[in-house]
Scaffold this motif. Structure first.
Motif, PDB file in Angstrom:
ATOM      1  N   ASP A  88      -7.179  -1.491  -7.124  1.00 21.95           N
ATOM      2  CA  ASP A  88      -8.096  -2.227  -6.192  1.00 21.95           C
ATOM      3  C   ASP A  88      -8.695  -1.103  -5.171  1.00 21.95           C
ATOM      4  OD1 ASP A  88      -7.641  -4.216  -7.849  1.00 21.95           O
ATOM      5  OD2 ASP A  88      -5.983  -5.108  -6.873  1.00 21.95           O
ATOM      6  N   LYS A  89      -9.883  -1.563  -4.659  1.00 21.16           N
ATOM      7  CA  LYS A  89     -10.398  -0.980  -3.771  1.00 21.16           C
ATOM      8  C   LYS A  89      -9.510  -0.982  -2.478  1.00 21.16           C
ATOM      9  CE  LYS A  89     -13.959  -2.745  -1.322  1.00 21.16           C
ATOM     10  NZ  LYS A  89     -15.329  -3.197  -1.280  1.00 21.16           N
ATOM     11  N   PRO A  90      -9.189   0.153  -1.882  1.00 18.46           N
ATOM     12  CA  PRO A  90      -8.253   0.325  -0.581  1.00 18.46           C
ATOM     13  C   PRO A  90      -8.936  -0.436   0.306  1.00 18.46           C
ATOM     14  CG  PRO A  90      -8.254   2.412  -1.937  1.00 18.46           C
ATOM     15  CD  PRO A  90      -9.440   1.541  -2.314  1.00 18.46           C
ATOM     16  N   VAL A  91      -8.321  -1.277   1.146  1.00 11.70           N
ATOM     17  CA  VAL A  91      -9.015  -1.874   2.540  1.00 11.70           C
ATOM     18  C   VAL A  91      -8.126  -1.710   3.462  1.00 11.70           C
ATOM     19  CG1 VAL A  91     -10.002  -4.029   3.252  1.00 11.70           C
ATOM     20  CG2 VAL A  91     -10.555  -3.385   1.016  1.00 11.70           C
ATOM     21  N   VAL A  92      -8.425  -1.104   4.653  1.00 16.28           N
ATOM     22  CA  VAL A  92      -7.714  -1.187   5.808  1.00 16.28           C
ATOM     23  C   VAL A  92      -8.251  -1.991   6.870  1.00 16.28           C
ATOM     24  CG1 VAL A  92      -6.889   0.448   7.626  1.00 16.28           C
ATOM     25  CG2 VAL A  92      -6.588   1.028   5.256  1.00 16.28           C
ATOM     26  N   ILE A  93      -7.547  -2.780   7.452  1.00 18.25           N
ATOM     27  CA  ILE A  93      -7.671  -3.228   8.802  1.00 18.25           C
ATOM     28  C   ILE A  93      -7.100  -2.855   9.976  1.00 18.25           C
ATOM     29  CG2 ILE A  93      -7.887  -5.823   9.848  1.00 18.25           C
ATOM     30  CD1 ILE A  93      -9.385  -5.749   7.165  1.00 18.25           C
ATOM     31  N   ALA A  94      -8.017  -2.508  10.739  1.00 16.42           N
ATOM     32  CA  ALA A  94      -7.612  -1.975  12.165  1.00 16.42           C
ATOM     33  C   ALA A  94      -7.911  -2.830  13.324  1.00 16.42           C
ATOM     34  CB  ALA A  94      -8.381  -0.759  12.419  1.00 16.42           C
ATOM     35  N   LYS A  95      -7.046  -3.125  14.017  1.00 16.24           N
ATOM     36  CA  LYS A  95      -7.096  -3.913  15.391  1.00 16.24           C
ATOM     37  C   LYS A  95      -7.005  -2.932  16.527  1.00 16.24           C
ATOM     38  CE  LYS A  95      -5.094  -8.046  13.197  1.00 16.24           C
ATOM     39  NZ  LYS A  95      -4.005  -9.338  13.273  1.00 16.24           N
ATOM     40  N   VAL A  96      -7.887  -3.336  17.332  1.00 18.66           N
ATOM     41  CA  VAL A  96      -8.082  -2.381  18.696  1.00 18.66           C
ATOM     42  C   VAL A  96      -8.038  -3.440  19.799  1.00 18.66           C
ATOM     43  CG1 VAL A  96      -9.595  -0.685  19.733  1.00 18.66           C
ATOM     44  CG2 VAL A  96      -9.182  -0.610  17.374  1.00 18.66           C
ATOM     45  N   ASN A  97      -7.327  -3.012  20.877  1.00 20.99           N
ATOM     46  CA  ASN A  97      -7.381  -3.692  22.258  1.00 20.99           C
ATOM     47  C   ASN A  97      -7.828  -2.639  23.315  1.00 20.99           C
ATOM     48  OD1 ASN A  97      -6.349  -6.165  21.244  1.00 20.99           O
ATOM     49  ND2 ASN A  97      -4.475  -4.958  20.921  1.00 20.99           N
ATOM     50  N   ALA A  98      -8.737  -2.863  23.756  1.00 17.89           N
ATOM     51  CA  ALA A  98      -9.343  -1.763  25.068  1.00 17.89           C
ATOM     52  C   ALA A  98      -9.203  -2.462  26.441  1.00 17.89           C
ATOM     53  CB  ALA A  98     -10.749  -1.430  24.737  1.00 17.89           C
ATOM     54  N   PHE A  99      -8.602  -1.768  27.450  1.00 21.25           N
ATOM     55  CA  PHE A  99      -8.647  -2.592  28.653  1.00 21.25           C
ATOM     56  C   PHE A  99      -9.483  -1.667  29.779  1.00 21.25           C
ATOM     57  CE2 PHE A  99      -4.548  -3.035  26.681  1.00 21.25           C
ATOM     58  CZ  PHE A  99      -4.380  -4.546  26.504  1.00 21.25           C
ATOM     59  N   SER A 141      -3.986  -0.498  16.057  1.00 19.46           N
ATOM     60  CA  SER A 141      -2.783  -0.411  14.889  1.00 19.46           C
ATOM     61  C   SER A 141      -3.607  -0.758  13.516  1.00 19.46           C
ATOM     62  CB  SER A 141      -1.796  -1.235  15.364  1.00 19.46           C
ATOM     63  OG  SER A 141      -2.377  -2.794  15.418  1.00 19.46           O
ATOM     64  N   VAL A 142      -2.879  -0.094  12.508  1.00 17.77           N
ATOM     65  CA  VAL A 142      -3.311  -0.425  10.981  1.00 17.77           C
ATOM     66  C   VAL A 142      -2.089  -1.036  10.612  1.00 17.77           C
ATOM     67  CG1 VAL A 142      -3.863   0.285   8.657  1.00 17.77           C
ATOM     68  CG2 VAL A 142      -4.802   1.084  11.053  1.00 17.77           C
ATOM     69  N   ASP A 143      -2.079  -2.514  10.126  1.00 15.71           N
ATOM     70  CA  ASP A 143      -0.785  -3.155   9.665  1.00 15.71           C
ATOM     71  C   ASP A 143      -0.357  -2.596   8.407  1.00 15.71           C
ATOM     72  OD1 ASP A 143      -2.398  -4.624   7.692  1.00 15.71           O
ATOM     73  OD2 ASP A 143      -2.696  -6.100   9.015  1.00 15.71           O
ATOM     74  N   GLY A 144      -1.451  -2.187   7.434  1.00 15.82           N
ATOM     75  CA  GLY A 144      -1.317  -1.577   6.421  1.00 15.82           C
ATOM     76  C   GLY A 144      -0.392  -2.509   5.155  1.00 15.82           C
ATOM     77  N   ASN A 145      -0.588  -3.795   5.214  1.00 13.56           N
ATOM     78  CA  ASN A 145       0.233  -4.711   4.674  1.00 13.56           C
ATOM     79  C   ASN A 145       0.139  -4.544   2.956  1.00 13.56           C
ATOM     80  OD1 ASN A 145       1.893  -5.581   6.647  1.00 13.56           O
ATOM     81  ND2 ASN A 145       0.332  -7.199   7.191  1.00 13.56           N
ATOM     82  N   MET A 146      -1.119  -4.027   2.668  1.00 13.03           N
ATOM     83  CA  MET A 146      -1.308  -3.944   1.174  1.00 13.03           C
ATOM     84  C   MET A 146      -0.634  -2.745   0.577  1.00 13.03           C
ATOM     85  SD  MET A 146      -5.117  -2.320   0.988  1.00 13.03           S
ATOM     86  CE  MET A 146      -4.933  -2.006  -0.487  1.00 13.03           C
ATOM     87  N   LEU A 147      -0.101  -1.982   1.493  1.00  9.74           N
ATOM     88  CA  LEU A 147       0.557  -0.823   0.971  1.00  9.74           C
ATOM     89  C   LEU A 147       2.084  -1.037   0.871  1.00  9.74           C
ATOM     90  CD1 LEU A 147      -0.773   1.912   3.526  1.00  9.74           C
ATOM     91  CD2 LEU A 147      -1.541   1.647   1.136  1.00  9.74           C
ATOM     92  N   ARG A 148       2.529  -2.248   1.418  1.00  5.87           N
ATOM     93  CA  ARG A 148       4.095  -2.641   1.150  1.00  5.87           C
ATOM     94  C   ARG A 148       4.163  -3.077  -0.411  1.00  5.87           C
ATOM     95  NH1 ARG A 148       6.851  -3.320   5.569  1.00  5.87           N
ATOM     96  NH2 ARG A 148       5.729  -3.544   7.738  1.00  5.87           N
ATOM     97  N   GLU A 149       3.126  -3.168  -1.132  1.00  5.32           N
ATOM     98  CA  GLU A 149       3.519  -3.106  -2.584  1.00  5.32           C
ATOM     99  C   GLU A 149       3.783  -1.886  -3.436  1.00  5.32           C
ATOM    100  OE1 GLU A 149       0.740  -4.128  -6.633  1.00  5.32           O
ATOM    101  OE2 GLU A 149      -0.208  -4.270  -4.729  1.00  5.32           O
ATOM    102  N   TYR A 150       3.579  -0.750  -2.672  1.00  8.02           N
ATOM    103  CA  TYR A 150       3.958   0.559  -3.051  1.00  8.02           C
ATOM    104  C   TYR A 150       5.141   1.401  -2.089  1.00  8.02           C
ATOM    105  CZ  TYR A 150      -0.538  -0.286  -4.674  1.00  8.02           C
ATOM    106  OH  TYR A 150      -1.790  -0.900  -5.721  1.00  8.02           O
ATOM    107  N   VAL A 151       5.203   1.075  -0.976  1.00 15.00           N
ATOM    108  CA  VAL A 151       6.264   1.688  -0.124  1.00 15.00           C
ATOM    109  C   VAL A 151       6.767   0.506   0.949  1.00 15.00           C
ATOM    110  CG1 VAL A 151       5.167   3.952  -0.211  1.00 15.00           C
ATOM    111  CG2 VAL A 151       4.229   2.732   1.484  1.00 15.00           C
TER     112      VAL A 151
END
Length: 475
Positions: A86-97, A117-127
């Motif tokens: 499936d198309k690899p999708v990465v969700i990044a969350k950024v906090n700036a002060f 941070s990138v949670d990378g939860n979709m990768l937990r299917e593999y690692v």
């Protein structure tokens, strides 16, 4: 109380309160510009899912993906018929002060303090890795004068059990970047990587990267060249397989640098590979090095080629040769007029029998127009300046010549009945006569330690050890 002091303090306080909103606006505009640059690349998709900007801080959620289906479709390949993930999708969350005095998980002075941070939860299917820990975490700050410093982390990873397929164990990675007077220096390291599967295993110990670069994030995204020096080192690599092959490499290094001449609008790029020692079933070697310098690269040509290369991903393979020819016709002369060079600055290796070392320089000069056909060898030779030198210990040359002659004898129908020992003996008897013949012809020069030779090419004329040799073509 001094009235001027009160007024000055009031102005300072007002500035500290007002400045964060301007910093926040700048952070948002730069973030959105960076996402647009990434999204412009045909292989990637990027978008800002949400952006919440406050007075003193901002929070963004960004989606990044690899457009595999789009790439396959452009090559006229039906994605449904391919065994692709499936198309690899990465969700990044950024906090700036926002600075100049920032608040958040601490208080300090900087233009921006951030964490991403990138949670990378979709990768937990593999690692698998530690729960409640992101796949990638980066925390840093941009100083008041735009100097960047940060730390980043990838956790220890392990592939999930998958019925005896490839196993993967990674110790994790930690890096740190710091501002060094207008440049950014980044040092990162990983203790180990282990990959194994049916009949093979590969292990790598103590890998480090040390990079210093001038430039900014937007330049990197845009594919622009900027000055840099980098070294990647692996302390040890070991490979083995079911055929009892076992190879151990001690201290593998890859070194690269880019220097830019802004006045000439050119760049010099250097790449070096080096190995301290390698041991294997067939051969041992040490002090291996090859360093190649590519000089006088026209920056406009390089950037045009990068754009062409990116666009070509969306061009069907059967149309690519024609597109490439158009690109060469429109752009190559600009590069050739800077008189590009390809120089082998280092070439060395030591075997148990002895050592070899050499250098070579080549340069294209005096080109004012492209030839009628790019395959016109005589044209290129007439504009090529070249000189090369190589020297080797006697035992090294004899060993290489013997190995070559054994292969030649083994392929000869008249000697195919000979054993390996007989082939080796026959080759060793012929090697001194062959080398002596080369010396008599001037192709080799004998020295106290072994042999050496030099080659030069100028104005379409080639010489070996100062003696002119004919070329199989003429201008």
């Amino acid at each position: 109380m001094n009235k001027a002091f009160i007024v000055g303090a009031g102005v300072t306080l007002a500035g500290l309160l007002i400045a964060p909103t301007f910093v926040g606006n700048s952070v948002e505009s730069q973030t959105r510009a960076a996402i647009e640059k990434i999204d412009d690349h045909p292989l990637y998709s990027a978008s800002v899912l949400s952006y919440d900007k406050g007075w003193f801080s901002s929070t963004a959620t960004i989606e990044l993906s690899l457009e595999i289906d789009t790439l396959l479709a452009a090559q006229q390949i039906d994605p449904a018929e391919q065994d692709t993930p499936d198309k690899p999708v990465v969700i990044a969350k950024v906090n700036a002060f926002h600075g100049p005095v920032y608040f958040g998980d601490g208080v300090g002075i900087a233009k921006v303090k951030y964490n991403a941070s990138v949670d990378g939860n979709m990768l937990r299917e593999y690692v698998t890795w530690q729960e409640n820990q992101p796949f990638y975490y980066n925390e840093g700050k941009v100083g008041l004068f735009n100097g960047l410093s940060y730390t980043d982390t990838i956790p220890a990873l392990k592939a999930l059990e998958n019925d005896g397929d490839i196993e993967f164990v990674f110790s994790g990675f930690n890096g740190e970047a710091s501002d060094e007077g207008g440049a950014t220096r980044y040092i990162g390291s990983s203790k180990s990587v282990e990959i194994s599967g049916a009949g093979f295993s590969l292990g790598m110990l103590n890998t480090t990267v040390d990079m210093t670069y001038h430039g900014d994030f937007m330049a990197a995204i845009s594919g622009k060249l900027f000055e840099s020096d980098a070294a990647l080192t692996a302390e040890q690599i070991e490979f083995s397989d079911s055929t009892d092959t076992n190879v151990i490499i001690d201290t593998l290094r890859m070194i690269t640098s880019t220097d830019i001449d802004e006045q000439a609008n050119t760049a010099d790029i250097y790449l070096e590979y080096a190995v301290d020692d390698i041991k294997g079933a067939a051969q041992e070697a040490s002090d291996i090095a090859i360093g190649i310098a590519v000089n006088n690269l026209d920056i406009d040509f390089i950037e045009a080629y990068q754009e062409f290369s990116n666009a070509s991903l969306m061009v069907p393979s059967e149309d690519l040769p024609e597109k490439l020819q158009v690109f060469i016709k429109d752009n190559l002369l600009q590069q050739l007029q800077t008189e590009p060079e390809i120089n082998i600055k280092k070439l060395a290796m030591t075997l148990p029998e002895g050592s070899i070392k050499g250098t070579a320089n080549s340069k294209l000069t005096g080109i004012t127009s492209l030839p009628d056909t790019m395959e016109d060898v005589a044209y290129w030779v007439s504009h090529l300046l070249m000189d090369a030198q190589i020297s080797a210990d006697k035992a090294f040359v004899e060993s290489m010549a013997s190995g070559y002659m054994v292969a030649e004898l083994a392929a000869n129908p008249q000697t195919q009945g000979m054993t390996a020992d007989e082939l080796k003996s026959a080759a060793e008897q012929q090697v001194p006569m062959v080398l002596d013949s080369f010396v008599q012809q001037g192709l080799l020069k004998e020295t106290e330690r072994g042999f050496e030779t030099s080659f030069a090419l100028k104005d379409g004329t080639a010489t070996i050890n100062g003696t002119e040799v004919p070329l199989p073509f003429a201008q």
